[in-house]
Enzyme design. Structure first.
Site, PDB file in Angstrom:
ATOM      1  N   GLU A 128       1.513   3.698   2.927  1.00  0.00           N
ATOM      2  CA  GLU A 128       2.064   3.474   3.922  1.00  0.00           C
ATOM      3  C   GLU A 128       3.268   3.766   3.458  1.00  0.00           C
ATOM      4  O   GLU A 128       4.051   2.360   4.197  1.00  0.00           O
ATOM      5  CB  GLU A 128       1.300   1.593   4.420  1.00  0.00           C
ATOM      6  CG  GLU A 128       0.214   2.165   4.833  1.00  0.00           C
ATOM      7  CD  GLU A 128      -1.041   0.912   4.596  1.00  0.00           C
ATOM      8  OE1 GLU A 128      -1.697   0.114   4.239  1.00  0.00           O
ATOM      9  OE2 GLU A 128       0.071  -0.031   3.611  1.00  0.00           O
ATOM     10  N   GLU A 146       1.375  -4.059  11.650  1.00  0.00           N
ATOM     11  CA  GLU A 146       0.632  -2.873  11.648  1.00  0.00           C
ATOM     12  C   GLU A 146       1.392  -2.088  12.156  1.00  0.00           C
ATOM     13  O   GLU A 146       1.751  -2.376  14.043  1.00  0.00           O
ATOM     14  CB  GLU A 146      -0.443  -2.700  11.598  1.00  0.00           C
ATOM     15  CG  GLU A 146      -1.386  -4.398  10.795  1.00  0.00           C
ATOM     16  CD  GLU A 146      -1.899  -3.426   9.616  1.00  0.00           C
ATOM     17  OE1 GLU A 146      -1.823  -2.536   9.087  1.00  0.00           O
ATOM     18  OE2 GLU A 146      -2.478  -4.104   8.792  1.00  0.00           O
ATOM     19  N   HIS A 154       2.596  -2.845   7.123  1.00  0.00           N
ATOM     20  CA  HIS A 154       2.247  -2.374   6.463  1.00  0.00           C
ATOM     21  C   HIS A 154       2.062  -1.158   7.437  1.00  0.00           C
ATOM     22  O   HIS A 154       2.585  -1.355   8.412  1.00  0.00           O
ATOM     23  CB  HIS A 154       0.073  -2.900   6.596  1.00  0.00           C
ATOM     24  CG  HIS A 154       0.302  -3.927   5.501  1.00  0.00           C
ATOM     25  ND1 HIS A 154      -0.868  -3.145   4.351  1.00  0.00           N
ATOM     26  CD2 HIS A 154       0.479  -4.677   5.087  1.00  0.00           C
ATOM     27  CE1 HIS A 154      -0.578  -4.396   3.899  1.00  0.00           C
ATOM     28  NE2 HIS A 154      -0.238  -5.292   3.857  1.00  0.00           N
ATOM     29  N   HIS A 157       0.553  -1.289   0.196  1.00  0.00           N
ATOM     30  CA  HIS A 157       0.068   0.578   0.017  1.00  0.00           C
ATOM     31  C   HIS A 157       1.274   1.664   0.207  1.00  0.00           C
ATOM     32  O   HIS A 157       1.687   1.306   0.930  1.00  0.00           O
ATOM     33  CB  HIS A 157      -0.842   0.069   1.419  1.00  0.00           C
ATOM     34  CG  HIS A 157      -2.146  -0.791   1.017  1.00  0.00           C
ATOM     35  ND1 HIS A 157      -2.176  -1.873   1.876  1.00  0.00           N
ATOM     36  CD2 HIS A 157      -2.471  -1.594   0.124  1.00  0.00           C
ATOM     37  CE1 HIS A 157      -3.184  -2.512   1.813  1.00  0.00           C
ATOM     38  NE2 HIS A 157      -3.142  -2.661   0.677  1.00  0.00           N
TER      39      HIS A 157
HETATM   40 ZN    ZN Z   1      -2.377  -1.566   3.861  1.00  0.00          ZN
END
Ligand code: ZN
Length: 1021
Positions: A761, A940, A855, A758
């Protein structure tokens, strides 16, 4: 009592008593009180009242007692509970209840105020029914309610009757959910009336319910409008294979904003509740392993080329790295001492505090072990005790390295800065006539950059501007960016102190909303001038213009339009992802032509997510070019009066596909720039471009000690945009080319780490940077890791998205982390080949011990892992757990538990191991299910910071993210030490290392147990 028919009995008594020749108030009044109490608990009370004809008799009694306040009050209490059912409320409306109530609700008086209050409450309850709202509009009640409210507001100076005022507003609030209600409200000058009321009492806590209702009504009634854009579709298109989205741009027509007449009431931004449990996968066939080797042999063979370490025989090992070692020295770092994260931090610290003593020779021997939670030394605590700064010192608050006297530079450097600033403009303003061919930077720009580098030499660790420039020129963007952003070129050196989260000022959102309303009502100071637009490139602002100048046509830049709203306030719109009409969240742009000591306000008005950490202490990041030239090249958190809220811009149907809400959101923040006429860059989070990655990898490769580190960079594949996607292999060379050492080398298990699927990010890239730097460092932990594993790392799964300033998608407008089930080589090449590589490794028995995809998380704080567990998913979904699910062991919990102990930023509490249906095609779930990797994770990292552990209350800096990347590696080592297959040799070496640091007593205990077991074994044999 309710279950035994008590409600019915009471209602029947009411009807009978009321219908008697002379109703006895000694019976009726207690009866009404009882009804009001019971009615609150009986969900079917309204219906029962309707059926028993209690409605009619109560209305009749109320009418008869209009002048008898006490009796009337009791009737109203009963009506209030009857009206809690919308159907019953509608029936009351038909029978004239509203007209009756308007006879009770009088202008300001000090008499019978309890009765008046009860009447407003009954009216508000009745207006929950749409038909009553319509009736209210038709009879002109909107104007009456406004007049009544204004009358009470102006007379009730002591705020004694706040509840009556609130009740009246509540009535209006219900009515304006209807379009006709809003029209009537606007026609009755409702906006002006309520706006001025809000202005007079905004600061007054005792009228809180009034202000709250006023704001809600104003928000509801502010006329919706389309975004000020020609189209919601991205300003950039890319002819992606099989892309259907290249049709003509859809205009934002007025009819797209049809009122559905049934809109939900205004919810606060964070009220969006998702029914998460509905998304849990409960289909056993989709939770069970599904090892589908759909790749043919010859397809798999291509991945063998990417793993030459497996077939290499290291014949020249002795001769190549023998005595006559001749490694090219480079100016960037000493290859014997690639510093670990820990030592870098230490060095930086020492440099800035030279009074603390000379930079010691052995700083680079500090291991990561010192930085683990509760470790011996950490720099952080001192920074946490940083004195709080005066709010007025906004520049200091911004974190710029300016001394307390406010002077930032000597006259000399000021002069040189002015010259430099001119050069910077040259770097970043390409001549319009420059050829539009895809990959050439403007010549003048490069010359200016060279000159700048010559006059202001920089030495940022792991960065080289010249190399960056060369890489940036090779990088292919969809539109052909011709300039470089200076922060990426110049490099970023994180400040030594951590930045605390911003305390949110109470009521900041209300002030912002009233400011928005003021634009509509008092437009005299509104400028509304477009000063920058990708869609109207001819709108170039000359340097003479007094307004700010904007630019975003550089890697990862994505500002689409800037509108000067007031003298120092700008509305900004960011570009949608390429070939898409959504995903606006990330932002990165340049602003210049500013004055220092002026508070500028920026409103990014087309954000999409329903909530943001910007409401909970997060600040955007800023890079000042003049600060960089003064020797402080750093992205820092900045901005005050930050908030994020739903705005009046409505999404059209075309922009809605798969999107979650009907509205856009505004991120607003105010910035004081540190210098006059500076060039500054503002971003959602610390940017990390593709060219930065390529530069970083090149520097790592140049600077590793080839006797210690096996470092190899391959091209996994070309992206759709024609950029190579790098694949990095890190391990250690075999000790020698003896059969035994080669055997050890070839038996090393694999670890696979990926990041940045992504593009918005960027935090994931900083974590990855920490991982890569740590793995090639001379930290003893890193050495052990290299000697015992082969790391396959794909640091950027979506280079095109990163380059073109996307937030979520690839060039084809797809979320690549939803393509893992059936990736296509020609559509999602990086996913297809990453999956192919994993299949290959699995086919030769080298499936990774751990797979992890890095992420960034926009809603939560801290760092945490998502994993996959069949058992926990079924359990959470309330299914019976049996069969194969029962056999599942909990080894997937080990790594997060270890990280929870080690990494200051990590918390087990936010980890989850549930498999969601909506995540079936993500890397984590597919690698778990199809490749049988039980430790398959998404890591994350918050965009914001931590609310636990040693970094509690601090926003993340890049250093914290890099540290997390290194800690992740340490976690992998400890995970291995805990595994059954761990060799005695590794255990012994690791234990010696870890014991020395008293790191982890449970590890020592385990080592002792192993030791005892081994001795026993020896004894028995
Ligand atoms: Zn992500």
């Amino acid at each position: 009592m309710i279950s035994k028919g008590g409600s019915e009995a009471l209602l029947q008594t009411l009807v009978d008593t009321a219908r008697s020749a002379s109703p006895d108030s000694d019976i009726l009044l207690p009866l009404f009180r009882l009804l009001a109490k019971v009615g609150l608990r009986d969900k079917k009370f309204g219906q029962k009242a309707l059926e028993s004809e209690a409605l009619d008799v109560t209305l009749i009694l109320a009418r008869k007692n209009l002048s008898h306040s006490q009796n009337l009050l009791h009737c109203l209490w009963a009506l209030r509970v009857f009206a809690s059912s919308v159907t019953t409320g509608a029936m009351l409306g038909i029978n004239g209840a509203m007209e009756l109530l308007f006879k009770v609700i009088s202008p300001y008086t000090r008499k019978h105020t309890r009765t008046i209050r009860a009447a407003t409450e009954v009216l508000a309850a009745l207006l929950k029914s749409k038909s009553n709202c319509r009736r209210a509009v038709n009879r002109g009640y909107v104007t009456s309610l406004l007049r009544l409210h204004q009358d009470w507001h102006s007379h009730d100076v002591t705020n004694t009757y706040v509840l009556i005022r609130h009740g009246l507003l509540l009535c209006l609030r219900h009515i304006v959910t209807l379009r006709s209600g809003r029209e009537a409200f606007l026609a009755a000058q409702g906006m002006e009336t309520l706006f001025s009321i809000a202005q007079t009492c905004l600061e007054n806590k005792s009228v809180e319910p009034v202000i709250s209702a006023v704001i809600q009504i104003l928000r509801q009634c502010y006329p919706e409008s389309p975004l000020p854009l020609v189209t919601a579709r991205s300003a950039y298109t890319f002819p992606a294979p099989g892309s259907s989205s290249s049709g003509p741009p859809q205009g934002l027509a007025e009819e797209d904003f049809e009122d559905d007449g049934d809109e939900e009431m205004d919810k606060d931004s964070d009220a969006e509740a998702v029914k998460e449990d509905d998304d849990l996968e409960t289909d056993m066939s989709k939770l069970s392993p599904n090892p589908g080797f759909d790749l043919p042999e010859e397809e798999l063979a291509r991945y063998a080329v990417m793993c030459p370490e497996l077939s290499y025989n290291f014949e020249e090992l002795e001769s190549k790295y023998g005595d006559d070692l001749n490694i090219k020295a480079t100016p960037f770092a000493n290859h014997h001492h690639i510093p670990s994260v820990a030592s870098l931090r230490q060095q930086c610290f020492n440099k800035e505090h030279s009074s603390w003593g000379q930079e010691s020779e052995d700083t680079d021997h500090i291991s990561i072990l010192h930085l683990v939670k509760g470790g011996k030394s950490s720099i952080r605590p001192s920074s946490k005790q940083r004195p709080l700064m005066n709010e007025n010192q906004s520049i200091q608050q911004n974190g710029f390295g300016i001394d307390s006297s406010g002077h930032d530079a000597s006259d000399d450097s000021q002069a040189s800065l002015e010259q430099a600033a001119w050069d910077i403009e040259a770097i970043s303003c390409p001549t319009i006539t420059a050829s539009f061919s895809n990959f050439t930077m403007s010549e003048e720009g490069n010359e200016a950059a060279e000159k700048l580098l010559h006059t202001h030499p920089r030495n940022t660790p792991f960065h080289d501007p010249h190399l960056y420039m060369a890489n940036a020129m090779r990088t292919r963007s969809a539109v052909g960016f011709k300039m470089m952003a200076l922060p990426d070129l110049w490099g970023h050196c994180p400040p030594t102190t951590a930045q605390p989260m911003l305390d949110r000022k109470l009521g900041v959102q209300r002030i912002k909303i009233l400011e928005d309303v003021r634009r509509l009502l008092q437009p005299s100071d509104v400028i509304n001038k477009v000063v920058f637009s990708l869609d109207e490139p001819w709108l170039l602002q000359g340097p003479a213009s007094s307004c700010l100048r904007f630019q975003s046509k550089f890697e990862s830049g994505n500002l689409r339009k800037a509108i000067q709203v007031r003298e120092f306030e700008y509305d900004l719109l960011v570009n949608a992802d390429v070939n898409s009409s959504q995903h606006q969240q990330w932002f990165y742009f340049k602003v210049s032509g500013m004055r220092s000591a002026v508070l500028y306000r920026f409103n990014i008005i087309n954000c999409e997510k329903p909530n943001s950490q910007f409401n909970y202490g997060m600040q955007p990041t800023l890079y000042s070019v003049k600060e960089a030239l003064l020797g402080r090249p750093a992205w820092i958190r900045t901005g005050s009066e930050i908030c994020y809220y739903r705005n009046r811009y409505r999404r059209n149907a075309a922009a809605m596909d798969g999107a979650s809400g009907k509205h856009y959101y505004t991120l607003t923040f105010a910035v004081t720039f540190p210098h006059n006429d500076d060039a500054c860059y503002l971003a959602y989070h610390y940017p990390y471009t593709y060219s930065t990655l390529m530069t970083h990898l090149e520097i790592l490769e140049r600077n590793i000690d080839p006797r210690q580190v096996y470092f190899r960079q391959d091209v996994l594949c070309q992206t759709l945009g024609g950029n190579p996607c790098p694949l990095v292999t890190i391990t250690a060379f075999p000790e020698s080319n003896s059969a035994e050492h080669l055997e050890q080398f070839r038996c090393r298990p694999y670890q696979v780490i990926t990041a940045r699927v992504h593009p918005g990010e960027s935090n994931a890239s900083w974590v990855m940077k920490g991982t890569l730097e740590f793995l090639v460092s001379n930290d003893p932990v890193a050495k052990l890791l290299r000697e015992n594993f082969v790391f396959k790392i794909i640091p950027m799964l979506n280079p095109d998205g990163v380059i073109n300033g996307n937030h979520r998608c690839s060039l084809s407008g797809e979320d690549l982390n939803r393509q893992w089930l059936i990736p296509q080589a020609h559509l999602q090449p990086t996913i297809y080949h990453t999956k192919g590589l994993l299949h290959y490794l699995s086919s030769i028995g080298k499936g990774p011990v751990v797979f992890c995809d890095f992420h960034g998380h926009s809603q939560k704080k801290n760092v945490f892992l998502y994993g996959c567990s069949m058992k926990e998913t079924l359990w959470q979904a309330g299914c019976t757990v049996g069969g194969s699910a029962l056999l599942e062991d909990v080894s997937y919990r080990m790594l997060p538990k270890i990280l929870d102990k080690l990494a200051p930023a990590f918390t087990m509490n936010s980890c989850s191991f549930l498999v969601e249906k909506s995540r079936a095609s993500t890397a984590r779930v597919v690698v778990w299910r199809e490749l049988g990797v039980s430790r398959s994770y998404t890591m994350e990292s918050s965009y914001c910071g931590c609310n636990q552990g040693p970094y509690q209350g601090l926003q993340f800096g890049t250093r914290d993210l890099e540290e997390m990347g290194a800690m992740f590696c340490l976690g992998l080592l400890i995970l291995e030490l805990k595994s059954a297959r761990c060799s005695h040799k590794l255990l012994a070496r690791a234990t010696a290392l870890l014991n020395a640091d008293a790191l982890d007593h449970y590890l020592q205990r385990k080592a002792k147990r192993m030791d005892i077991r081994r001795r026993r074994k020896q004894e028995t044999t």
